[in-house]
Write a protein that holds these residues in place. Structure first.
Motif, short mmCIF file in Angstrom:
data_model
loop_
_atom_site.label_atom_id
_atom_site.label_comp_id
_atom_site.label_asym_id
_atom_site.label_seq_id
_atom_site.Cartn_x
_atom_site.Cartn_y
_atom_site.Cartn_z
N GLY A 102 0.82 -1.20 0.00
CA GLY A 102 0.00 0.00 0.00
C GLY A 102 0.86 1.25 0.00
O GLY A 102 1.89 1.32 0.68
N ARG A 103 0.43 2.25 -0.80
CA ARG A 103 1.12 3.54 -0.84
C ARG A 103 0.20 4.59 -1.44
O ARG A 103 -0.42 4.36 -2.47
CB ARG A 103 2.41 3.46 -1.66
CG ARG A 103 3.21 4.78 -1.65
CD ARG A 103 4.52 4.67 -2.40
NE ARG A 103 4.35 4.48 -3.82
CZ ARG A 103 4.12 5.48 -4.70
NH1 ARG A 103 4.00 6.72 -4.30
NH2 ARG A 103 4.00 5.20 -5.99
N ASP A 104 0.11 5.74 -0.79
CA ASP A 104 -0.64 6.89 -1.29
C ASP A 104 -2.07 6.54 -1.69
O ASP A 104 -2.55 6.96 -2.74
CB ASP A 104 0.09 7.53 -2.48
CG ASP A 104 1.43 8.13 -2.10
OD1 ASP A 104 1.61 8.46 -0.91
OD2 ASP A 104 2.29 8.28 -2.99
N GLY A 105 -2.74 5.76 -0.87
CA GLY A 105 -4.13 5.41 -1.14
C GLY A 105 -4.31 4.39 -2.25
O GLY A 105 -5.43 4.11 -2.67
N GLY A 106 -3.24 3.82 -2.73
CA GLY A 106 -3.30 2.81 -3.78
C GLY A 106 -2.35 1.68 -3.44
O GLY A 106 -2.04 1.43 -2.28
N THR A 107 -1.86 1.01 -4.47
CA THR A 107 -1.00 -0.15 -4.29
C THR A 107 0.17 -0.09 -5.25
O THR A 107 -0.02 0.15 -6.44
CB THR A 107 -1.79 -1.45 -4.55
OG1 THR A 107 -2.94 -1.46 -3.71
CG2 THR A 107 -0.94 -2.69 -4.27
N ASP A 108 1.36 -0.30 -4.73
CA ASP A 108 2.52 -0.51 -5.59
C ASP A 108 2.60 -2.00 -5.88
O ASP A 108 2.64 -2.82 -4.96
CB ASP A 108 3.82 -0.08 -4.91
CG ASP A 108 4.05 1.42 -4.97
OD1 ASP A 108 3.39 2.09 -5.78
OD2 ASP A 108 4.89 1.91 -4.20
N LEU A 109 2.58 -2.34 -7.16
CA LEU A 109 2.74 -3.73 -7.58
C LEU A 109 4.14 -3.86 -8.17
O LEU A 109 4.46 -3.24 -9.18
CB LEU A 109 1.69 -4.12 -8.62
CG LEU A 109 1.80 -5.54 -9.19
CD1 LEU A 109 1.67 -6.58 -8.08
CD2 LEU A 109 0.75 -5.76 -10.27
N THR A 110 4.98 -4.63 -7.50
CA THR A 110 6.35 -4.84 -7.95
C THR A 110 6.46 -6.25 -8.52
O THR A 110 6.04 -7.22 -7.89
CB THR A 110 7.35 -4.65 -6.80
OG1 THR A 110 7.22 -3.30 -6.33
CG2 THR A 110 8.78 -4.89 -7.25
N LEU A 111 7.02 -6.33 -9.71
CA LEU A 111 7.23 -7.61 -10.38
C LEU A 111 8.73 -7.81 -10.54
O LEU A 111 9.40 -6.98 -11.17
CB LEU A 111 6.53 -7.63 -11.74
CG LEU A 111 6.84 -8.81 -12.67
CD1 LEU A 111 6.56 -10.15 -12.02
CD2 LEU A 111 6.07 -8.67 -13.97
N THR A 112 9.23 -8.88 -9.96
CA THR A 112 10.63 -9.27 -10.15
C THR A 112 10.62 -10.53 -10.98
O THR A 112 10.02 -11.54 -10.59
CB THR A 112 11.34 -9.50 -8.80
OG1 THR A 112 11.27 -8.30 -8.05
CG2 THR A 112 12.79 -9.89 -9.01
N PHE A 113 11.26 -10.46 -12.13
CA PHE A 113 11.32 -11.59 -13.05
C PHE A 113 12.77 -12.05 -13.16
O PHE A 113 13.67 -11.23 -13.32
CB PHE A 113 10.80 -11.20 -14.44
CG PHE A 113 10.95 -12.28 -15.46
CD1 PHE A 113 10.01 -13.30 -15.55
CD2 PHE A 113 12.03 -12.30 -16.32
CE1 PHE A 113 10.16 -14.31 -16.48
CE2 PHE A 113 12.19 -13.31 -17.26
CZ PHE A 113 11.25 -14.31 -17.34
N GLY A 114 12.96 -13.35 -13.06
CA GLY A 114 14.31 -13.89 -13.20
C GLY A 114 14.31 -15.14 -14.06
O GLY A 114 13.33 -15.88 -14.10
#
Length: 157
Positions: A102-114
């Motif tokens: 959660g951040r700033d009333g929304g969501t950070d979606l982080t994708l790590t691809f390997g």
């Protein structure tokens, strides 16, 4: 020899809405323009052990890869969640890790691809050295498009 990249997309939606899109494997072909089709191999809700075959267009070719959930923690009580999806094809192991925060009333979606070669030959090491950076750029572009499409879907819920 590993290739790895990480991207983050801020989504103007709560983590539960983002999770609903990320974990909707049957609906991913409708959400992600790069996915041509999905064939579920297991029944039940999204969880560790969920398996499916995904056909994706990449560089003008269609490739079908069997994928499975190896880790899954749905968001709860205002906390983010994460999931890890794995695949194996052509002598390489692929790992995609989605993390919601959660951040700033929304969501950070982080994708790590390997991607890592399981039994690299001398030839495959040379090819990775020569073509790896190009492949990584193409992959980053496709993943950024996936994240933008996930965001659009989650923001419309």
């Amino acid at each position: 020899m590993d290739q790895r990249t990480t991207l983050t997309q801020h989504i103007k939606a709560p983590a539960d809405s983002v999770w609903a899109v990320v974990s909707d494997i049957p609906g991913s072909a409708a959400t992600l323009s790069g996915v041509e089709s999905i064939q579920l191999l297991t029944e039940g809700p999204y969880a560790v052990g969920t398996r499916w075959k995904e056909t994706r267009a990449m560089l003008g070719r269609s490739e079908t890869v069997e994928m499975w959930v190896s880790q899954c923690e749905a968001p709860s009580n205002g906390r983010g969640g994460s999931t890890t999806v794995k695949a194996r094809q052509g002598g390489a192991d692929y790992t995609s890790r989605f993390t919601l925060a959660g951040r700033d009333g929304g969501t950070d979606l982080t994708l790590t691809f390997g991607a890592s070669l399981t039994a690299p030959t001398r030839f495959s090491r040379i090819m990775l050295t020569v073509f790896g950076p190009l492949g990584l750029r193409v992959t980053r572009k496709a993943l950024a498009k996936d994240l933008a499409e996930i965001a659009a879907k989650a923001e419309s819920l």
